[in-house]
Design an enzyme around this catalytic site. Sequence first.
Site, PDB file in Angstrom:
ATOM      1  CB  ALA A 199      -0.947  -0.002   1.198  1.00 53.11           C
ATOM      2  CB  ALA A 219      -0.094   1.149  -4.201  1.00 52.20           C
ATOM      3  CD  GLU A 220      -1.756   7.034   0.124  1.00 53.40           C
ATOM      4  OE1 GLU A 220      -2.214   8.168   0.342  1.00 53.40           O
ATOM      5  OE2 GLU A 220      -2.082   6.031   0.774  1.00 53.40           O
ATOM      6  CB  THR A 221       4.973   6.115  -2.882  1.00 57.82           C
ATOM      7  OG1 THR A 221       5.006   5.999  -1.469  1.00 57.82           O
ATOM      8  CG2 THR A 221       6.143   6.949  -3.375  1.00 57.82           C
ATOM      9  CB  SER A 233       0.937  10.385  -4.108  1.00 58.34           C
ATOM     10  OG  SER A 233      -0.064   9.866  -3.280  1.00 58.34           O
TER      11      SER A 233
END
Length: 153
Positions: free
Chosen positions: A71, A74-76, A79
């Site tokens: 996660a 993925a979020e990095t 974003s």
Amino acid sequence: MGERSKTTFPQEILDQWAGSGLDLNALFSAGHLGERMSVDVSEASPERVVGTMPVEGNTQPYGLLHGGASAVLAETLGSVGAMLHGGPARIAVGVDLNCTHHRGVRSGLVTGVATPVHRGRTTATYEIVITDEHDKRVCTARLTCILRDNETI
């Protein structure tokens, strides 16, 4: 944690952000969390963001890659894509992250590739596919970010 590579940005991104006075490699990273997890963003544009993360050091008690680590990767990546889409006058703030974990990984390096699903004026959504060293899908994630005016500019 090893030597970190510099992110490759397309020339139009470098030109767009040139007058901002910001360090793109520092801005478009996972910050201190990413450093602790050895996340390395190697390629970044609004159309495609690529990064890697080692499995070692990012595992749960059974020795498998922790779902939370996937996660973070993925979020990095999502974003970074959303921030580049928004440009220097906007900031991207994650509002929804969904991760589906397909298989466990015990060693090696995982690679995430974020591509846009939607890039609008106020939101951006990216699909992030994380694969192992054998190009087998480990996780599929979707991140939606809201784009807000950067009040520090």
